[in-house]
Design a protein around this motif. Structure first.
Motif, short mmCIF file in Angstrom:
data_model
loop_
_atom_site.label_atom_id
_atom_site.label_comp_id
_atom_site.label_asym_id
_atom_site.label_seq_id
_atom_site.Cartn_x
_atom_site.Cartn_y
_atom_site.Cartn_z
N GLY A 211 0.75 -1.29 0.03
CA GLY A 211 -0.06 -0.04 0.00
C GLY A 211 0.81 1.17 0.15
O GLY A 211 2.16 1.16 0.34
N ASP A 212 0.42 2.34 -0.64
CA ASP A 212 1.05 3.46 -0.67
C ASP A 212 1.71 4.19 0.71
O ASP A 212 2.60 4.51 0.75
CB ASP A 212 0.22 4.55 -1.38
N SER A 213 0.97 3.96 1.77
CA SER A 213 0.98 4.50 2.80
C SER A 213 2.38 3.49 3.65
O SER A 213 2.90 4.24 4.61
CB SER A 213 0.00 4.31 3.93
N VAL A 214 2.61 2.38 3.12
CA VAL A 214 3.70 1.58 3.98
C VAL A 214 4.96 1.44 2.99
O VAL A 214 5.87 0.87 3.49
CB VAL A 214 3.12 0.43 4.38
N GLN A 215 4.88 1.80 1.73
CA GLN A 215 5.83 1.66 0.94
C GLN A 215 7.31 2.18 1.43
O GLN A 215 7.39 3.27 1.86
CB GLN A 215 5.83 2.44 -0.32
N GLY A 216 8.39 1.30 1.66
CA GLY A 216 9.69 1.77 2.06
C GLY A 216 9.87 1.51 3.49
O GLY A 216 10.99 1.76 3.87
N ARG A 217 8.95 1.31 4.31
CA ARG A 217 8.94 1.17 5.59
C ARG A 217 8.38 -0.23 6.02
O ARG A 217 9.10 -0.83 6.91
CB ARG A 217 7.77 2.12 6.09
N PHE A 218 7.65 -0.93 5.40
CA PHE A 218 7.06 -2.42 5.74
C PHE A 218 7.85 -3.18 4.81
O PHE A 218 7.82 -2.84 3.36
CB PHE A 218 5.89 -2.39 5.72
N TYR A 219 8.10 -4.27 5.20
CA TYR A 219 8.66 -5.47 4.39
C TYR A 219 8.04 -7.00 4.71
O TYR A 219 7.81 -7.42 5.73
CB TYR A 219 9.99 -5.64 4.47
N ILE A 220 7.51 -7.62 3.47
CA ILE A 220 6.86 -8.78 3.58
C ILE A 220 7.43 -9.89 3.08
O ILE A 220 8.36 -9.74 2.08
CB ILE A 220 5.50 -8.58 2.96
N SER A 221 7.53 -11.24 3.59
CA SER A 221 8.33 -12.32 3.20
C SER A 221 7.23 -13.59 3.17
O SER A 221 6.17 -13.53 4.16
CB SER A 221 9.72 -12.40 3.88
N ARG A 222 7.49 -14.42 2.71
CA ARG A 222 6.76 -15.72 2.69
C ARG A 222 7.63 -16.93 2.72
O ARG A 222 8.57 -17.05 2.14
CB ARG A 222 5.71 -15.70 1.77
N ASP A 223 7.13 -18.24 3.31
CA ASP A 223 7.64 -19.38 3.39
C ASP A 223 6.82 -20.30 2.79
O ASP A 223 5.58 -20.66 3.40
CB ASP A 223 8.36 -19.82 4.65
N ASN A 224 6.93 -20.76 1.34
CA ASN A 224 5.88 -21.52 0.80
C ASN A 224 5.65 -23.07 1.41
O ASN A 224 4.69 -23.63 1.30
CB ASN A 224 6.06 -21.56 -0.52
N VAL A 225 6.87 -23.44 2.09
CA VAL A 225 6.83 -24.93 2.58
C VAL A 225 6.14 -24.66 4.03
O VAL A 225 5.32 -25.84 4.27
CB VAL A 225 8.25 -25.21 2.62
N LYS A 226 6.16 -23.76 4.76
CA LYS A 226 5.46 -23.72 6.06
C LYS A 226 4.22 -23.04 5.86
O LYS A 226 3.36 -22.92 7.04
CB LYS A 226 6.40 -23.26 7.16
N ASN A 227 4.20 -22.51 4.79
CA ASN A 227 2.58 -21.46 4.63
C ASN A 227 2.63 -20.44 5.65
O ASN A 227 1.62 -20.17 6.52
CB ASN A 227 1.43 -22.33 4.80
N THR A 228 3.84 -19.85 5.78
CA THR A 228 3.71 -18.51 6.69
C THR A 228 4.12 -17.22 5.98
O THR A 228 4.68 -17.29 5.01
CB THR A 228 4.98 -18.82 7.85
N VAL A 229 3.76 -16.25 6.60
CA VAL A 229 3.85 -14.78 6.01
C VAL A 229 4.43 -13.93 7.03
O VAL A 229 3.81 -13.99 8.21
CB VAL A 229 2.61 -14.21 5.28
N HIS A 230 5.37 -13.18 6.77
CA HIS A 230 5.89 -12.39 7.90
C HIS A 230 5.92 -10.85 7.45
O HIS A 230 6.17 -10.68 6.33
CB HIS A 230 7.30 -12.71 8.12
#
Length: 119
Positions: free
Chosen positions: A60-79
């Motif tokens: 989203g525009d309001s979080v660009q450059g401040r928030f970072y998302i990652s994902r583990d497809n094996v564990k089905n987790t998102v951080h």
């Protein structure tokens, strides 16, 4: 049965950092975009970030450059790592899985976790 368990959040002063985690179960999330939405009381949920299984991300525009998302497809987790938090980031954060099921797009939601940023 699809289940999203979100956790993390809490309270922090402006400029600080927090992180959120989401664990998916009961479904093959390969064809799902997973991520987070923010809901303020009385308002619609707004996009924070989504990530595909191939790693493509949207912020989203309001979080660009401040928030970072990652994902583990094996564990089905998102951080979600949230840095340089602002008071306007306060609200209930909901883990989401937007899944293509044949011709339909269906969204599943976690129970939500609160983030409070004080001045």
């Amino acid at each position: 049965q699809v289940h999203l368990a979100d956790s993390g959040g809490g309270s922090v002063q402006a400029g600080g950092s927090l992180s959120l985690d989401c664990v998916g179960s009961g479904y093959d999330f390969t064809n799902c975009r997973m991520g987070w939405f923010l809901q303020d009381p009385g308002k619609e949920r707004k996009l924070i970030s989504l990530i595909n299984s191939d790693g493509a991300v949207e912020y989203g525009d309001s979080v660009q450059g401040r928030f970072y998302i990652s994902r583990d497809n094996v564990k089905n987790t998102v951080h979600l790592q949230m840095n340089q938090l602002k008071t306007e980031d306060t609200g209930a954060y909901f883990c989401a899985a937007r899944c293509q099921r044949g011709p339909s797009l269906r969204t599943y939601w976690g129970q939500g976790t609160q983030v409070t940023v004080s001045a």
